[in-house]
Structure formats: C-alpha cells, structure tokens
Design a protein around this motif. Structure first.
Motif, PDB file in Angstrom:
ATOM      1  N   TRP A  21      -3.825 -15.785  -0.131  1.00 36.40           N
ATOM      2  CA  TRP A  21      -4.843 -14.910   0.698  1.00 36.40           C
ATOM      3  C   TRP A  21      -4.581 -15.049   2.151  1.00 36.40           C
ATOM      4  O   TRP A  21      -4.879 -13.881   2.748  1.00 36.40           O
ATOM      5  CB  TRP A  21      -6.385 -15.464  -0.055  1.00 36.40           C
ATOM      6  N   VAL A  24      -2.224 -12.427   2.789  1.00 38.61           N
ATOM      7  CA  VAL A  24      -2.322 -11.158   2.422  1.00 38.61           C
ATOM      8  C   VAL A  24      -3.330 -10.649   3.702  1.00 38.61           C
ATOM      9  O   VAL A  24      -2.925  -9.606   4.147  1.00 38.61           O
ATOM     10  CB  VAL A  24      -3.123 -10.967   1.027  1.00 38.61           C
ATOM     11  N   MET A  25      -4.092 -11.687   4.076  1.00 30.58           N
ATOM     12  CA  MET A  25      -4.833 -11.270   5.473  1.00 30.58           C
ATOM     13  C   MET A  25      -4.108 -10.905   6.611  1.00 30.58           C
ATOM     14  O   MET A  25      -4.326 -10.065   7.570  1.00 30.58           O
ATOM     15  CB  MET A  25      -6.007 -12.367   5.665  1.00 30.58           C
ATOM     16  N   GLY A  28      -1.313  -7.753   5.594  1.00 25.54           N
ATOM     17  CA  GLY A  28      -1.798  -6.440   5.462  1.00 25.54           C
ATOM     18  C   GLY A  28      -1.963  -5.767   6.716  1.00 25.54           C
ATOM     19  O   GLY A  28      -1.322  -4.583   6.573  1.00 25.54           O
ATOM     20  N   ALA A  31       1.408  -4.761   7.800  1.00 27.82           N
ATOM     21  CA  ALA A  31       2.156  -3.513   6.874  1.00 27.82           C
ATOM     22  C   ALA A  31       1.566  -2.270   7.096  1.00 27.82           C
ATOM     23  O   ALA A  31       2.054  -1.203   7.206  1.00 27.82           O
ATOM     24  CB  ALA A  31       1.781  -3.892   5.333  1.00 27.82           C
ATOM     25  N   LEU A  32       0.210  -2.290   7.700  1.00 20.85           N
ATOM     26  CA  LEU A  32      -0.336  -0.960   8.165  1.00 20.85           C
ATOM     27  C   LEU A  32       0.192  -0.240   9.367  1.00 20.85           C
ATOM     28  O   LEU A  32       0.368   0.717   9.590  1.00 20.85           O
ATOM     29  CB  LEU A  32      -1.793  -1.154   8.388  1.00 20.85           C
ATOM     30  N   HIS A  35       4.850   0.637   8.443  1.00 16.37           N
ATOM     31  CA  HIS A  35       5.004   1.055   6.960  1.00 16.37           C
ATOM     32  C   HIS A  35       6.426   0.924   6.543  1.00 16.37           C
ATOM     33  O   HIS A  35       6.508   0.501   5.413  1.00 16.37           O
ATOM     34  CB  HIS A  35       4.613   2.563   7.111  1.00 16.37           C
ATOM     35  N   ALA A  38       7.229  -2.707   5.901  1.00 13.43           N
ATOM     36  CA  ALA A  38       6.547  -3.148   4.586  1.00 13.43           C
ATOM     37  C   ALA A  38       7.023  -2.599   3.417  1.00 13.43           C
ATOM     38  O   ALA A  38       7.274  -3.338   2.190  1.00 13.43           O
ATOM     39  CB  ALA A  38       5.112  -2.848   4.933  1.00 13.43           C
TER      40      ALA A  38
END
Length: 183
Positions: A21, A24-25, A28, A31-32, A35, A38
């Motif tokens: 997690w 992911v935090m 994330g 990745a935004l 793009h 990612a």
C-alpha cells in the motif's frame, strides 16, 4: 482466538502488507504525472507483479529475483521512450512491438530460472564439497592408522562405515554396550 491473534495470523497468511500500500500511495501520483512511463512499466513488469502475489514466503524472494531481471528487460524500452517520444503514442508503439514483449518477458523468465535453478545448484555444490571433504578425511584417517597403528584411533576407530552412516549403537555407550542396553 483473540482479535489480536487473529489479525496477526490473517496478516501473515494472505493479506496485502503495508509495503504494497505504501508503494501504491507513492507510485499512484507519479503514474498520473508520467503516463507513458507508467504504461510501459505496468505492462513490462507484469510478471513481477504476478510473482509478488504468488510468493507466500517471507521474505518475498521471488518478486525480488524476477523483478531485478525483469527491470533489466524493461529499461532499454523506457530509455528509448524517454529519449525519443515521451508520450502515450510512444508508449503504445512500444507496447505494440512484439519484440519488446519478448525481451521484457524473456528477462522475467530468466529471473524465474534463477529463482528456481540457483538454490538446487548451490545445494548440489555444497553436497559435493562435503562428500569430497569426507573422502579426504577418510583417506587421512586410513593413512594415520597405517602409520601410527590402530591404537591411535581409539576404540571406535571405525567412526563411519563404508556408506557414510554412523555405526550401529551409541558411540558414547561403554565398550560392548549399545544404547538399548543402557536404558
């Protein structure tokens, strides 16, 4: 079973840990922003993601091994993406190239080969070295007995029989007695 014990058992047997997690935090938002990177990383590192969820050992050595080699297969395509056309179109060109898939997934396959192949190979080398050492010690034992006589070896001078197993009975029992007779 108390709630505290149950939660620790659940955490050990299959729930996703804090490390996942945290990743992911952190990944994330990155990745935004990036793009294209990612997209290539997600597709290329899919075998590592699968290895993470398949490995039930602690520490998780399969995703480390597979991921280290897998990233080596993905990195050339990421460098090409960064240096030429860092856009979603550039990422789709890489994803659409079968050679890219072959290189990325063959690298992951090499990681799986290392994960499954190296431990038995190391074990076989250790067994071979132990057998060679045992044979050298037996030879030295025979030479010492031949040079100094059987008295130098003590009462139990034949510590190992020919097959390498200890002699029957207990080595620490008094002379002429076995373990069963001492009980």
């Amino acid at each position: 079973m108390s709630r505290k014990k149950y939660s620790s058992v659940r955490r050990q047997t299959g729930s996703v840990g804090r490390g996942f997690w945290t990743f992911v935090m952190l990944a994330g938002p990155v990745a935004l922003i990036f793009h294209a990177t990612a997209i290539v990383l997600l597709v290329g590192m899919l075998p590592t993601i699968v290895a993470y969820f398949m490995d039930r050992q602690q520490p998780k050595l399969a995703p480390i091994t597979v991921g280290a080699i897998n990233i080596c297969g993905v990195l050339p395509f990421l460098i090409a993406l960064w240096s030429k056309n860092h856009s979603i179109v550039g990422a789709m060109k890489i994803i659409g190239d079968p050679v890219a898939w072959l290189v990325m997934y063959a690298a992951a396959g090499a990681g799986w080969g290392i994960y499954y192949g190296v431990p038995p190979a190391v074990a076989n080398v250790q067994i071979l070295r132990a057998e060679m050492r045992r044979d050298a010690l037996r030879k030295e034992h025979v030479e010492l007995v031949a040079e100094w006589g059987p008295d130098v070896a003590g009462e139990d001078h034949d510590i190992m029989d020919f097959a390498g197993a200890p002699p029957s009975g207990d080595m620490h029992a008094p002379a002429g007695e076995t373990l069963e007779e001492n009980v």
